[in-house]
Write a protein that holds these residues in place. Structure first.
Motif, PDB file in Angstrom:
ATOM      1  N   ARG A  11      -1.064  32.366  12.791  1.00  0.00           N
ATOM      2  CA  ARG A  11       0.089  33.012  12.143  1.00  0.00           C
ATOM      3  C   ARG A  11       0.097  32.725  10.648  1.00  0.00           C
ATOM      4  NH1 ARG A  11       2.587  31.344  16.971  1.00  0.00           N
ATOM      5  NH2 ARG A  11       3.473  29.508  15.962  1.00  0.00           N
ATOM      6  N   ARG A  12      -0.201  31.497  10.274  1.00  0.00           N
ATOM      7  CA  ARG A  12      -0.250  31.127   8.864  1.00  0.00           C
ATOM      8  C   ARG A  12      -1.362  31.904   8.151  1.00  0.00           C
ATOM      9  NH1 ARG A  12      -1.702  26.003   9.280  1.00  0.00           N
ATOM     10  NH2 ARG A  12      -3.834  26.439   8.702  1.00  0.00           N
ATOM     11  N   ASP A  13      -2.508  32.007   8.818  1.00  0.00           N
ATOM     12  CA  ASP A  13      -3.635  32.738   8.232  1.00  0.00           C
ATOM     13  C   ASP A  13      -3.295  34.212   8.022  1.00  0.00           C
ATOM     14  OD1 ASP A  13      -5.079  30.394   8.239  1.00  0.00           O
ATOM     15  OD2 ASP A  13      -6.345  30.953   9.936  1.00  0.00           O
ATOM     16  N   HIS A  14      -2.608  34.802   8.986  1.00  0.00           N
ATOM     17  CA  HIS A  14      -2.214  36.209   8.840  1.00  0.00           C
ATOM     18  C   HIS A  14      -1.312  36.402   7.624  1.00  0.00           C
ATOM     19  CE1 HIS A  14      -3.985  38.224  12.229  1.00  0.00           C
ATOM     20  NE2 HIS A  14      -3.555  37.294  13.062  1.00  0.00           N
ATOM     21  N   ALA A  15      -0.476  35.434   7.351  1.00  0.00           N
ATOM     22  CA  ALA A  15       0.437  35.537   6.209  1.00  0.00           C
ATOM     23  C   ALA A  15      -0.336  35.567   4.889  1.00  0.00           C
ATOM     24  CB  ALA A  15       1.424  34.375   6.223  1.00  0.00           C
ATOM     25  N   LEU A  16      -1.524  34.970   4.853  1.00  0.00           N
ATOM     26  CA  LEU A  16      -2.329  34.937   3.633  1.00  0.00           C
ATOM     27  C   LEU A  16      -3.303  36.106   3.505  1.00  0.00           C
ATOM     28  CD1 LEU A  16      -3.332  31.165   3.476  1.00  0.00           C
ATOM     29  CD2 LEU A  16      -1.708  32.360   2.010  1.00  0.00           C
ATOM     30  N   HIS A 116     -10.814  35.701   7.219  1.00  0.00           N
ATOM     31  CA  HIS A 116      -9.490  35.122   7.014  1.00  0.00           C
ATOM     32  C   HIS A 116      -9.143  34.025   8.016  1.00  0.00           C
ATOM     33  CE1 HIS A 116      -8.574  38.148   4.068  1.00  0.00           C
ATOM     34  NE2 HIS A 116      -8.964  39.075   4.903  1.00  0.00           N
ATOM     35  N   HIS A 117      -9.930  33.904   9.062  1.00  0.00           N
ATOM     36  CA  HIS A 117      -9.546  33.012  10.157  1.00  0.00           C
ATOM     37  C   HIS A 117     -10.528  31.871  10.384  1.00  0.00           C
ATOM     38  CE1 HIS A 117      -6.411  35.839  11.043  1.00  0.00           C
ATOM     39  NE2 HIS A 117      -7.306  36.794  10.966  1.00  0.00           N
ATOM     40  N   VAL A 118     -11.451  31.706   9.489  1.00  0.00           N
ATOM     41  CA  VAL A 118     -12.447  30.657   9.661  1.00  0.00           C
ATOM     42  C   VAL A 118     -12.025  29.430   8.838  1.00  0.00           C
ATOM     43  CG1 VAL A 118     -13.952  31.580   7.840  1.00  0.00           C
ATOM     44  CG2 VAL A 118     -14.929  30.192   9.651  1.00  0.00           C
TER      45      VAL A 118
END
Length: 137
Positions: A11-16, A116-118
């Motif tokens: 969720r935090r990664d999606h925000a960025l 974005h998710h690594v």
């Protein structure tokens, strides 16, 4: 002891993601044509001018971009740092996928989702493995 939420990082990664994509795109436009405008980003992302204006406004508020009415969009120092970090991560993931033998078109699409998710730790391992794979070729 509370069990860690495995989705919290996602969720935090999606925000960025949007911020990273936008600062990276702004940097690319500035590098390639000397400036970046709302219309450039709208065409690049396939969204409306209104959508871009809203996102740019949010990123101005976060201290990543600067702009004024009818003027080009520029990166702040913080935005440049994020753009460089995003571009480097993008390159590492893309080169890894190509080293695995993934075709260019698929690698380009998959990179956009993966980058974005690594985690930094995983990114480091991907880079090291890519170097080894390329050395074997």
């Amino acid at each position: 002891m509370a069990k860690p939420d495995p989705h919290q990082r996602t969720r935090r990664d999606h925000a960025l993601e949007t911020a990273e994509d936008y600062v990276e795109a702004v940097a690319e436009f500035i590098d390639s044509k000397g400036n970046c405008r709302v219309g450039d980003l709208a065409g690049f992302f396939g969204v409306s001018h209104v959508t871009v204006s809203r996102i740019v406004g949010r990123l101005v508020g976060e201290g990543l971009l600067k702009t004024e009415p009818y003027r080009p969009i520029t990166l702040t120092a913080k935005g440049k740092k994020l753009a460089e970090k995003s571009w480097k991560r993008h390159q590492i993931v893309h080169e890894f996928l190509l080293a695995l033998g993934v075709d260019e078109a698929t690698a380009a699409l998959d990179t956009e989702g993966i980058e974005h998710h690594v985690s930094p730790k995983t990114l480091e391992k991907l880079q090291a493995l890519t170097r080894r794979l390329n050395d074997e070729i």
